[in-house]
Design a protein around this motif. Structure first.
Motif, PDB file in Angstrom:
ATOM      1  N   UNK A 151       0.821  -1.212   0.000  1.00 17.70           N
ATOM      2  CA  UNK A 151       0.000   0.000   0.000  1.00 17.70           C
ATOM      3  C   UNK A 151       0.850   1.255   0.000  1.00 17.70           C
ATOM      4  N   UNK A 152       1.987   1.206   0.660  1.00 20.09           N
ATOM      5  CA  UNK A 152       2.904   2.341   0.591  1.00 20.09           C
ATOM      6  C   UNK A 152       3.382   2.552  -0.843  1.00 20.09           C
ATOM      7  N   UNK A 153       3.627   1.449  -1.543  1.00 22.59           N
ATOM      8  CA  UNK A 153       4.023   1.548  -2.955  1.00 22.59           C
ATOM      9  C   UNK A 153       2.877   2.116  -3.784  1.00 22.59           C
ATOM     10  N   UNK A 154       1.654   1.730  -3.447  1.00 19.89           N
ATOM     11  CA  UNK A 154       0.492   2.214  -4.196  1.00 19.89           C
ATOM     12  C   UNK A 154       0.358   3.728  -4.108  1.00 19.89           C
ATOM     13  N   UNK A 155       0.500   4.288  -2.896  1.00 26.78           N
ATOM     14  CA  UNK A 155       0.355   5.743  -2.759  1.00 26.78           C
ATOM     15  C   UNK A 155       1.596   6.471  -3.268  1.00 26.78           C
ATOM     16  N   UNK A 156       2.705   5.766  -3.337  1.00 32.29           N
ATOM     17  CA  UNK A 156       3.918   6.380  -3.881  1.00 32.29           C
ATOM     18  C   UNK A 156       3.763   6.628  -5.379  1.00 32.29           C
ATOM     19  N   UNK A 157       3.248   5.642  -6.095  1.00 26.02           N
ATOM     20  CA  UNK A 157       3.106   5.794  -7.551  1.00 26.02           C
ATOM     21  C   UNK A 157       1.785   6.448  -7.937  1.00 26.02           C
ATOM     22  N   UNK A 158       0.816   6.458  -7.017  1.00 21.92           N
ATOM     23  CA  UNK A 158      -0.488   7.078  -7.283  1.00 21.92           C
ATOM     24  C   UNK A 158      -0.898   7.899  -6.056  1.00 21.92           C
TER      25      UNK A 158
END
Length: 266
Positions: free
Chosen positions: A167-174
């Protein structure tokens, strides 16, 4: 006495005096002048070429129209699948995706919808495989929904550590993905990370202009970390009944016990 001339002689004289018809004079060494063609006249060959060009243009127009109609049909079909997903009819969505793939062939959008449908029908392993397949062919900009889906799968499997990372990756790219911030805030909350949970939930709250679900999660956060004034304000804004307040309080107490068992809030 006037002498009369024979008639034949008069005719001969008149003939001799008549103007000679004009003829084109051809000078030695030069060809006779060419006749100017009539531009209005179309030869059979030219007419056939014109008809062929017109037929080709009409064929191209029809082909474009067929392509546009097909694209509209494909878009409408996927829109229907998306509506089914939003209405929690994920099994029906899977059936429609099977039909879509048979008729049109799978594409990136249909594959993402299929992965989401597997997740929403609790087919975690299939969902994981489908998301991973998309991740390998994603640009950075396209990978946000995929990381979010993977994070949701991890939550359902109870793997909060993996969910946190995904989820951290999700908000990082989006960075504008409200749902990813909401779920990330809850993961932080379950792990007892007070400030990260608050920050993620507040981003979701403000990005969504005060969505009721996000406000409910903020109320839960406030109860878990004994911010009772904030919890009451949120409950009042949501017009919660006494029964709803007691249910959320019970959820908060369960989370508190979990955090305490792991060594307290951070």
């Amino acid at each position: 006495m006037v002498k009369a001339f024979p008639v034949t002689f008069a005719v001969a004289v008149l003939t001799a005096c008549a103007p000679m018809p004009q003829r084109d004079v051809v000078i030695a060494g030069q060809s006779a002048p060419a006749t100017t063609p009539n531009a209005a006249v179309v030869t059979p060959t030219q007419e056939a070429v014109i008809r062929a060009e017109q037929a080709e243009k009409q064929s191209e127009v029809k082909q474009r129209d067929r392509q546009l109609d097909a694209q509209r049909e494909k878009d409408l079909h996927l829109k229907l699948v998306q509506q089914m997903m939003e209405q929690n009819n994920a099994f029906a969505a899977l059936a429609h995706l099977d039909a879509y793939d048979q008729k049109w062939g799978a594409n990136r959008q249909s594959r993402l919808l299929r992965a989401d449908a597997y997740r929403k029908t609790s087919q975690w392993d299939k969902a994981e495989t489908a998301y991973q397949g998309l991740l390998g062919n994603s640009t950075t900009a396209q990978s946000g929904p995929v990381w979010y889906g993977l994070g949701k799968v991890s939550i359902e499997k109870g793997d909060l550590k993996s969910a946190n990372t995904r989820l951290e990756k999700a908000v990082q790219v989006d960075p504008l993905n409200v749902n990813a911030y909401t779920d990330l805030g809850l993961v932080y909350l379950l792990e007892g990370q007070k400030d990260p949970a608050y920050n993620a939930l507040m981003k979701a709250n403000q990005l969504s202009s005060g969505d009721t679900t996000v406000k409910a999660n903020l109320a839960l956060w406030a109860l878990v970390f004994d911010e009772f004034g904030m919890a009451k304000d949120m409950a009042d804004q949501l017009n919660w009944s006494e029964g709803t307040r007691n249910k959320v309080l019970a959820q908060a107490n369960v989370i508190k016990k979990r955090i305490n068992a792991k060594g307290g809030a951070r």
